[in-house]
Scaffold this active site. Structure first.
Site, short mmCIF file in Angstrom:
data_model
loop_
_atom_site.label_atom_id
_atom_site.label_comp_id
_atom_site.label_asym_id
_atom_site.label_seq_id
_atom_site.Cartn_x
_atom_site.Cartn_y
_atom_site.Cartn_z
N GLY A 10 0.84 -1.21 0.00
CA GLY A 10 0.00 0.00 0.00
C GLY A 10 0.87 1.24 0.00
N THR A 133 5.02 2.74 5.89
CA THR A 133 3.62 2.37 6.13
C THR A 133 2.97 3.38 7.07
OG1 THR A 133 2.06 0.85 7.16
CG2 THR A 133 4.30 0.65 7.91
N ASP A 135 0.83 2.51 8.96
CA ASP A 135 0.47 1.72 10.15
C ASP A 135 1.52 1.77 11.26
OD1 ASP A 135 -1.80 1.03 8.79
OD2 ASP A 135 -1.08 -0.94 8.17
O1 F6P Z 1 -0.93 -1.18 5.08
C1 F6P Z 1 -1.50 0.09 5.06
C2 F6P Z 1 -2.99 0.04 4.93
O2 F6P Z 1 -3.36 1.34 4.68
C3 F6P Z 1 -3.74 -0.55 6.12
O3 F6P Z 1 -3.88 0.34 7.18
C4 F6P Z 1 -5.05 -0.90 5.47
O4 F6P Z 1 -5.68 -1.90 6.20
C5 F6P Z 1 -4.63 -1.38 4.13
O5 F6P Z 1 -3.41 -0.72 3.84
C6 F6P Z 1 -5.62 -1.14 3.03
O6 F6P Z 1 -5.05 -1.57 1.84
P1 F6P Z 1 -5.66 -1.57 0.38
O7 F6P Z 1 -4.90 -0.56 -0.40
O8 F6P Z 1 -5.38 -2.95 -0.12
O9 F6P Z 1 -7.11 -1.24 0.51
#
Ligand code: F6P
Length: 356
Positions: A10, A133, A135
């Site tokens: 992500g 990230t 997160d």
């Molecule tokens: O890893 C970062 C993050 O933003 C998480 O907090 C979230 O759960 C996930 O990516 C969402 O990812 P995607 O882009 O696959 O919807």
């Protein structure tokens, strides 16, 4: 010196800023640098799809969110599985790394990216990781880049809910990203002045949370703002396997806990509850000044690691200083909020309720 660069998983604020710093360092300090920017993360390395990254490629991108190289999630779990042609993605990456004559590969990514980076390193590729990230859950680093910007966005949203929640006497639940860990939610709750905060690390009791809100109202509170992490779960759910939990939730028609909590509060208190999912606003922002500075330091540090020939590592912040950790130490590990975490304790002692 031939270097591969890629962004995987992500996106987050600051990816371009890190690559800009790394590229600048390389052209100023490394012998005859030739940088290949692989498109869409590991997919570019698997498919041999790259763009040449010249000295000025990232010049105007210090402030730009996202990643100009693109990113596709490539689950590390399938990397070593043989495809129809009998060759695994991992084999293809190692083959392309060797065929292109790369001296090293710099990977910007989160936990999954680091798992794959460790696999490539174990296959003999020279890899350096950089911890991205929103997160902030990568093991061994106090901060990941992108987190500070996302926390600022999330805290601002939480802050802005107070006025509208107050006006209508409502309970507003703000859903913040973070599936496994609640770092972003914790910072947003503390900096946004939330009344309660529900985190994946501390499973909640729905009745106790609804009761807490009911008590606030009985004691004269006009409104409530609650931060709920995307990965929040009840005490009961926390005893189930994740797959089982997701299946049960699907059967009941919901994916995250937020709307369920809202309904429980309405039923218990009679107050109106509303849900605000902030979602990708947290990911798409321009990196803030703190992140731009951190990204520049991390990108330059990765350049130093290349110059020293120190591979099989990832960049980290420890005690406020930029350092590195072996990829093999951090791959597959997650940094969770513990009950001893100072911010969690400060939040508790100043009245934020965690629903446990
Ligand atoms: O890893 C970062 C993050 O933003 C998480 O907090 C979230 O759960 C996930 O990516 C969402 O990812 P995607 O882009 O696959 O919807």
């Amino acid at each position: 010196m031939k270097i591969g660069l890629l962004t995987s998983g992500g996106d987050c604020p600051g990816l371009n800023a890190v690559m800009r710093a790394f590229t600048r360092f390389a052209f100023l300090n490394l012998p005859r640098p030739e940088i290949l920017g692989f498109k869409d993360g590991y997919t570019g390395l698997i498919e041999n799809n790259f763009v040449p990254v010249g000295e000025h490629f990232f010049d105007d991108l210090l402030y730009t969110g996202g990643t100009v190289l693109g990113s596709i999630r490539q689950p590390f779990k399938n990397m070593a599985d043989p495809a129809e042609d009998g060759v695994s993605k991992l084999d293809k990456m190692v083959e392309n790394y060797r065929r292109l004559g790369l001296d090293c590969l710099v990977t910007l990514g989160g936990a999954g990216t680091h798992k794959t980076a460790a696999m490539l390193s174990a296959e003999g590729c020279n890899v350096i990781g950089l911890p991205k990230t929103i997160d902030n859950d990568i093991w061994g680093t106090e901060f990941t880049f992108g987190f500070d910007t996302a926390a600022e966005v999330a805290a601002k949203c939480v802050r802005e809910m107070h006025a509208t929640a107050y006006s209508h006497g409502r309970t507003i639940l703000v859903e913040v990203m973070g599936n496994k860990t609640g770092w972003l939610s914790l910072y947003a709750a503390v900096a946004g002045g939330a009344h309660a905060c529900i985190l994946p690390e501390f499973p909640y009791d729905e009745a106790a949370l609804a009761e807490y809100i009911a008590r606030r109202r009985e004691n004269g509170a006009r409104y409530d703002v609650i931060v709920v992490a995307e990965g929040a779960m009840t005490k009961e759910e926390s005893t189930w396997k994740r797959k089982e939990m997701l299946l049960r939730r699907k059967e009941l028609g919901y994916s995250t806990a937020t709307a369920r909590i809202a309904r429980a509060i309405e039923n218990r208190t009679g107050a109106e509850a509303r849900v605000q999912v902030i979602g990708y606003l947290q990911r798409g922002a321009e990196p803030n000044a703190h992140d731009r500075a951190l990204c520049t330091m991390m990108g330059a540090y990765a350049g130093e690691l290349v110059r020293e020939g120190r591979f099989g590592v990832t960049v980290a912040v420890e005690g406020g200083r930029i350092t590195y950790n072996p990829l093999s130490d951090i791959a597959g590990r997650t940094k969770f909020i513990t009950p001893e975490n100072p911010m969690y304790l400060a939040a508790k002692s100043t009245g934020i309720y965690f629903g446990d």
